[in-house]
Structure formats: C-alpha cells, structure tokens
Design a protein around this motif. Structure first.
Motif, PDB file in Angstrom:
ATOM      1  N   SER A  26      38.646  38.149  28.764  1.00  0.00           N
ATOM      2  CA  SER A  26      38.476  37.884  30.361  1.00  0.00           C
ATOM      3  C   SER A  26      37.874  37.669  31.006  1.00  0.00           C
ATOM      4  CB  SER A  26      38.565  40.182  30.629  1.00  0.00           C
ATOM      5  OG  SER A  26      36.773  39.960  30.433  1.00  0.00           O
ATOM      6  N   LYS A  27      36.578  36.684  30.624  1.00  0.00           N
ATOM      7  CA  LYS A  27      35.148  36.213  31.069  1.00  0.00           C
ATOM      8  C   LYS A  27      35.319  37.017  32.525  1.00  0.00           C
ATOM      9  CE  LYS A  27      37.018  31.617  29.510  1.00  0.00           C
ATOM     10  NZ  LYS A  27      38.191  32.527  28.470  1.00  0.00           N
ATOM     11  N   GLU A  28      35.082  38.039  32.471  1.00  0.00           N
ATOM     12  CA  GLU A  28      34.861  39.172  33.606  1.00  0.00           C
ATOM     13  C   GLU A  28      33.666  39.265  33.223  1.00  0.00           C
ATOM     14  OE1 GLU A  28      34.171  42.725  36.156  1.00  0.00           O
ATOM     15  OE2 GLU A  28      35.181  43.082  34.590  1.00  0.00           O
ATOM     16  N   THR A  32      31.835  43.275  30.899  1.00  0.00           N
ATOM     17  CA  THR A  32      31.785  42.615  29.894  1.00  0.00           C
ATOM     18  C   THR A  32      30.139  43.409  29.390  1.00  0.00           C
ATOM     19  OG1 THR A  32      32.599  40.915  29.763  1.00  0.00           O
ATOM     20  CG2 THR A  32      30.551  41.043  28.545  1.00  0.00           C
TER      21      THR A  32
END
Length: 132
Positions: A26-28, A32
């Motif tokens: 997700s690169k969120e 995280t």
C-alpha cells in the motif's frame, strides 16, 4: 499463563508479517505505523505473560487434562455501585473532543479526569490508614 504468552507472541509474528506486507503493497504510512505499533504491543504483552508464567504455579489452563470447573472460584472484588467510571468516561470524552474542537476544552476535562481517576482508585480507602 503459558498459553497466553505463546498466543500473544504468535500474534506479534502475524502482526509483523502483516505490517511488512501492508507497507510494501500500500505504501501508506498510517496503516503501516498502526500495524507496527500493534506488533510492539503484542510483543510487550506476550513477553510479560511468558516472563510471569515462569514465576507462578501452573494454572488449570496449562493442563491439557483439566476441566472447566478446575479454575472456578472468586475472580476478585468489583464495586457494585460506583459513579467514578462515569466521571472518568465523561472527562475522557471531553479530553478527546478537545483534540477536535480546541485545546481549551482540556481545562474542563482535566479536573473531571482527575476526580474520576482518584475517586476510583481510592474509593474504598476512607479514614486514616484504612486497610479494609
């Protein structure tokens, strides 16, 4: 208590795996971070329970042959009519609303929080050096 410690440590492994997977896909950062904090909390609880299990006697839940009735008995004393949790909850709600609406609201919530907290902790301590 051994089984609870193992359960939380396995939960920590799962949370770490999910945090890595979620972070890569997700690169969120918010989710995280929440999963990494859940991993840390699971490690702390699991370590505490595993550490404490070595110092206490084996409980019925640690025995595979135990019945449900083996652990029966008093759990503890719970106050039947305390108003202190209500004061603590209202103070906590006002404090969290202070984050949304303005920090000035904390001036009203802090006394309610303190009254609720100290009232609940010292509810049955009346008089000088009372032990009962």
């Amino acid at each position: 208590m051994k089984i609870q410690g193992k359960l939380f440590l396995w939960l920590a492994v799962f949370m770490l795996a999910m945090a890595i997977t979620y972070g890569v896909w997700s690169k969120e950062p918010a989710g995280t971070t929440a999963l990494v904090l859940a991993f840390g909390l699971s490690v702390m609880i699991g370590f505490y329970l595993a550490f404490t299990a070595r110092r206490v006697d084996a409980l019925a839940q640690d025995d595979r042959e135990a019945d449900v009735a083996d652990e029966a008995g008093d759990v503890g004393f719970f106050s039947p009519h305390s108003w202190q949790p209500l004061s603590l909850a209202v103070g906590g709600a006002l404090a969290f609303m202070g984050v949304v609406f303005g920090w000035w609201l904390l001036f009203f919530s802090l006394p309610m929080l303190l009254v609720g907290l100290f009232g609940w902790v010292f509810e049955y301590y009346r008089g000088e050096n009372r032990t009962q």
